[in-house]
Design an enzyme around this catalytic site. Structure first.
Site, PDB file in Angstrom:
ATOM      1  N   CYS A 172       0.833  -1.207   0.000  1.00 44.31           N
ATOM      2  CA  CYS A 172       0.000   0.000   0.000  1.00 44.31           C
ATOM      3  C   CYS A 172       0.870   1.260   0.000  1.00 44.31           C
ATOM      4  CB  CYS A 172      -1.010  -0.031   1.148  1.00 44.31           C
ATOM      5  SG  CYS A 172      -2.376   1.128   0.871  1.00 44.31           S
ATOM      6  N   GLU A 177      -2.511  -8.506   3.829  1.00 38.94           N
ATOM      7  CA  GLU A 177      -2.844  -9.005   5.171  1.00 38.94           C
ATOM      8  C   GLU A 177      -4.347  -9.114   5.409  1.00 38.94           C
ATOM      9  OE1 GLU A 177      -2.587  -4.521   5.519  1.00 38.94           O
ATOM     10  OE2 GLU A 177      -1.464  -6.098   4.467  1.00 38.94           O
ATOM     11  N   HIS A 191      -3.759  -4.624   0.133  1.00 37.97           N
ATOM     12  CA  HIS A 191      -3.441  -5.073   1.489  1.00 37.97           C
ATOM     13  C   HIS A 191      -3.459  -6.597   1.534  1.00 37.97           C
ATOM     14  CE1 HIS A 191      -3.445  -1.194   3.545  1.00 37.97           C
ATOM     15  NE2 HIS A 191      -4.408  -0.854   2.693  1.00 37.97           N
TER      16      HIS A 191
END
Length: 195
Positions: free
Chosen positions: A77, A179, A177
């Site tokens: 990001c 994650e 992202h």
């Protein structure tokens, strides 16, 4: 294996830690130069605004440290955007690892910016996407993006095609992202740890 998450004034670090926990990875969250240099893998995550984040990196001399690293480094990001040459977000000179400028999405009536939510990525050309299904869906939240360039290794299309992932030498980056991108994002992180 020692994995370091670079500590700086960026949000969403806890989600990165949870993703590493799910993979059983040992990691350290630090801004200490010797710890970062001695790591096997370095993760440079980010949620934030380019100019204030770069100012913090310069204050801590991380803007000089990160481009000098020789081990695999993965930026996500804002981390990815700061690894580029320049960002239109508050006229910010970045680290210049990737030879591309980050630009704001154009204003188009009826099209929402930021680009926020699930979107698919295509054109994989990196070991980080190994074993991913075609057109994998990942989670984006951003108003700025790097255009498709020589270092692009995955593409997303929102308003126009842009770099979803970049790679140069030992540096890897994703605009989305990982994650919080479900199984696809988790696989990308796992592939990075296995380089």
């Amino acid at each position: 294996m020692k994995t370091v998450i670079i500590k700086y004034n960026a949000g969403n670090v806890q989600s990165v830690m949870y993703a590493l926990d799910r993979l059983g990875a040992d990691y350290l969250y630090t801004d200490d130069e010797s710890e970062i240099r001695s790591a096997d893998k370095v993760i440079f995550p980010g949620v934030g605004e380019a100019s204030t984040t770069m100012a913090y990196l310069r204050e801590k001399k991380l803007d000089l440290l990160i481009p000098s690293l020789k081990q695999p480094v993965f930026g996500t990001c804002v981390g990815m955007q700061l690894m580029c040459r320049y960002s239109e977000e508050n006229d910010t000179t970045c680290m210049g690892i990737f030879d591309v400028d980050v630009k704001r999405f154009p204003v188009i009536p009826g099209v929402k910016v930021p680009h926020m939510g699930w979107n698919n990525i295509t054109g994989y050309q990196t070991e980080l996407t190994e074993s991913l299904p075609d057109n994998a869906y990942v989670y984006f939240v951003h108003s700025y993006a790097a255009p498709v360039c020589a270092e692009t290794v995955a593409v997303c299309d929102y308003i126009h095609p842009f770099s979803a992932m970049l790679k140069k030498d030992n540096f890897y980056a994703a605009q989305f992202h990982c994650e919080i991108s479900g199984a696809a994002g988790q696989k990308i992180i796992e592939n990075f740890l296995n380089i």
